[in-house]
Design a protein around this motif. Structure first.
Motif, PDB file in Angstrom:
ATOM      1  N   ARG A 105       0.820  -1.212   0.000  1.00  0.00           N
ATOM      2  CA  ARG A 105       0.000   0.000   0.000  1.00  0.00           C
ATOM      3  C   ARG A 105       0.861   1.272   0.000  1.00  0.00           C
ATOM      4  O   ARG A 105       0.560   2.232  -0.709  1.00  0.00           O
ATOM      5  N   LEU A 106       1.952   1.265   0.781  1.00  0.00           N
ATOM      6  CA  LEU A 106       2.715   2.498   1.005  1.00  0.00           C
ATOM      7  C   LEU A 106       3.967   2.622   0.141  1.00  0.00           C
ATOM      8  O   LEU A 106       4.633   3.661   0.166  1.00  0.00           O
ATOM      9  N   GLY A 107       4.293   1.580  -0.626  1.00  0.00           N
ATOM     10  CA  GLY A 107       5.359   1.682  -1.617  1.00  0.00           C
ATOM     11  C   GLY A 107       6.684   2.169  -1.063  1.00  0.00           C
ATOM     12  O   GLY A 107       7.228   1.606  -0.103  1.00  0.00           O
ATOM     13  N   CYS A 112       8.247  -2.510  -3.100  1.00  0.00           N
ATOM     14  CA  CYS A 112       9.541  -2.140  -3.680  1.00  0.00           C
ATOM     15  C   CYS A 112      10.667  -2.122  -2.651  1.00  0.00           C
ATOM     16  O   CYS A 112      11.812  -1.810  -2.992  1.00  0.00           O
ATOM     17  N   ALA A 113      10.377  -2.448  -1.401  1.00  0.00           N
ATOM     18  CA  ALA A 113      11.409  -2.451  -0.358  1.00  0.00           C
ATOM     19  C   ALA A 113      12.146  -3.789  -0.343  1.00  0.00           C
ATOM     20  O   ALA A 113      11.543  -4.844  -0.599  1.00  0.00           O
ATOM     21  N   TRP A 137       8.333 -11.286  -4.367  1.00  0.00           N
ATOM     22  CA  TRP A 137       7.219 -10.364  -4.144  1.00  0.00           C
ATOM     23  C   TRP A 137       7.661  -8.908  -4.063  1.00  0.00           C
ATOM     24  O   TRP A 137       6.838  -8.032  -3.790  1.00  0.00           O
ATOM     25  N   THR A 138       8.940  -8.636  -4.277  1.00  0.00           N
ATOM     26  CA  THR A 138       9.411  -7.255  -4.257  1.00  0.00           C
ATOM     27  C   THR A 138      10.248  -6.974  -5.503  1.00  0.00           C
ATOM     28  O   THR A 138      10.924  -7.873  -6.016  1.00  0.00           O
ATOM     29  N   THR A 139      10.212  -5.743  -5.961  1.00  0.00           N
ATOM     30  CA  THR A 139      11.057  -5.360  -7.086  1.00  0.00           C
ATOM     31  C   THR A 139      12.521  -5.248  -6.656  1.00  0.00           C
ATOM     32  O   THR A 139      13.405  -5.174  -7.508  1.00  0.00           O
ATOM     33  N   ALA A 140      12.772  -5.256  -5.335  1.00  0.00           N
ATOM     34  CA  ALA A 140      14.148  -5.185  -4.812  1.00  0.00           C
ATOM     35  C   ALA A 140      14.686  -6.590  -4.518  1.00  0.00           C
ATOM     36  O   ALA A 140      15.355  -6.817  -3.515  1.00  0.00           O
ATOM     37  N   ARG A 141      14.390  -7.510  -5.424  1.00  0.00           N
ATOM     38  CA  ARG A 141      14.794  -8.904  -5.219  1.00  0.00           C
ATOM     39  C   ARG A 141      16.306  -9.042  -5.014  1.00  0.00           C
ATOM     40  O   ARG A 141      16.763  -9.800  -4.153  1.00  0.00           O
ATOM     41  N   ASP A 142      17.096  -8.324  -5.783  1.00  0.00           N
ATOM     42  CA  ASP A 142      18.550  -8.477  -5.704  1.00  0.00           C
ATOM     43  C   ASP A 142      19.117  -7.967  -4.385  1.00  0.00           C
ATOM     44  O   ASP A 142      20.225  -8.348  -4.003  1.00  0.00           O
TER      45      ASP A 142
END
Length: 271
Positions: A97-99, A196-197, A221-226
């Motif tokens: 929700r809070l990105g 994205c965290a 589940w996050t775009t910050a997988r790496d």
């Protein structure tokens, strides 16, 4: 601006006991980082929300965000989120929700959902509606197989103890019906997208219900997988991973210490 550290405890507990379970972690964070405020949040039943299914879940997340921002000193500040067991689910929903307001997510002792499948808690709800109280009690005992709970389960199973005649068991199962059987849960497409965290996950190595590969899946589940990692809590069980233990005369709290070190790195990155 210093972040706020927000935590959710494991399911199966009311808010007072839940806050007590998180106290060692919250105290350690406050002690090491006096600029960080801490906050413990709760499951839907503690906010008088007893609807079932995924439709009411966004309103529950609304309530969580409202609670975070209800104190003017917390409003709009960046967040560090922690979830233990079922508490991982609201933590991830708030992160979605809070990105970018969420700087880091710490998850412990919970298998990640699978993309394209319903929430694991939807599956649990359906299973417990089929199996009833005995199935639910047996599952809970498997998470924390202490001798007292094992004995209670065996007595209920063989009929020597009636659930309604034991105040402790009756109260526990009443709570578990609200949190697990007749419960609400997220829609995995609607409520888990947009995270994205980075995630730092912890798998207790003595917890037979949580598998390493299933914990690793949280990264998906996050775009910050790496930037996400999964660590092992040595000699950790589903419940004791949160506690401070005496080992060779010294206080040890492996997961808490790892979180404290990581918070320092996160703050430095955002300085």
């Amino acid at each position: 601006t210093a972040p706020v550290f927000v935590g959710w405890y494991s399911g199966g507990f009311r808010k007072e006991r839940g806050a007590e379970l998180l106290k060692p972690l919250m105290t350690a964070v406050s002690k090491q980082y006096n600029q960080i405020d801490t906050l413990v949040l709760h499951f839907p039943n503690e906010y008088g929300m007893f609807e079932e299914g995924s439709d009411p879940w966004p309103a529950y997340v609304d309530k969580l965000v409202e609670e975070i921002d209800s104190d003017p000193t917390r409003t709009g500040r960046p967040l560090l989120l922690f979830g233990h067991s079922r508490g991982c689910t609201p933590a991830m929903s708030v992160a979605a929700r809070l990105g970018s307001r969420v700087w880091k997510i710490y998850l412990c002792a919970s298998n990640a959902p699978e993309h394209g499948k319903p929430s694991p808690f939807q599956a649990l709800s359906e299973t417990f509606k089929e199996q009833g109280d005995l199935g639910m009690l047996g599952w809970f005992v498997s998470l924390d197989p202490n001798p007292m709970m094992v004995a209670i389960y065996e007595q209920v199973k063989d009929g020597t103890m009636k659930i309604e005649s034991n105040e402790f068991v009756n109260d526990m199962l009443t709570l578990m019906r609200a949190q697990y059987k007749d419960a609400m849960f997220p829609d995995m497409t609607r409520d888990f997208e947009g995270i994205c965290a980075p995630i730092l996950g912890f798998r207790p190595d003595q917890d037979v219900t949580v598998k390493r590969l299933d914990m690793e899946r949280w990264k998906e589940w996050t775009t910050a997988r790496d930037q996400s990692r999964i660590r092992t809590v040595v000699n950790g069980t589903h419940m004791n991973c949160l506690s401070v233990q005496m080992i060779d005369g010294q206080e040890e709290a492996g997961m808490i210490n790892e979180i404290l070190k990581d918070i320092g790195k996160v703050i430095a990155e955002h300085a």
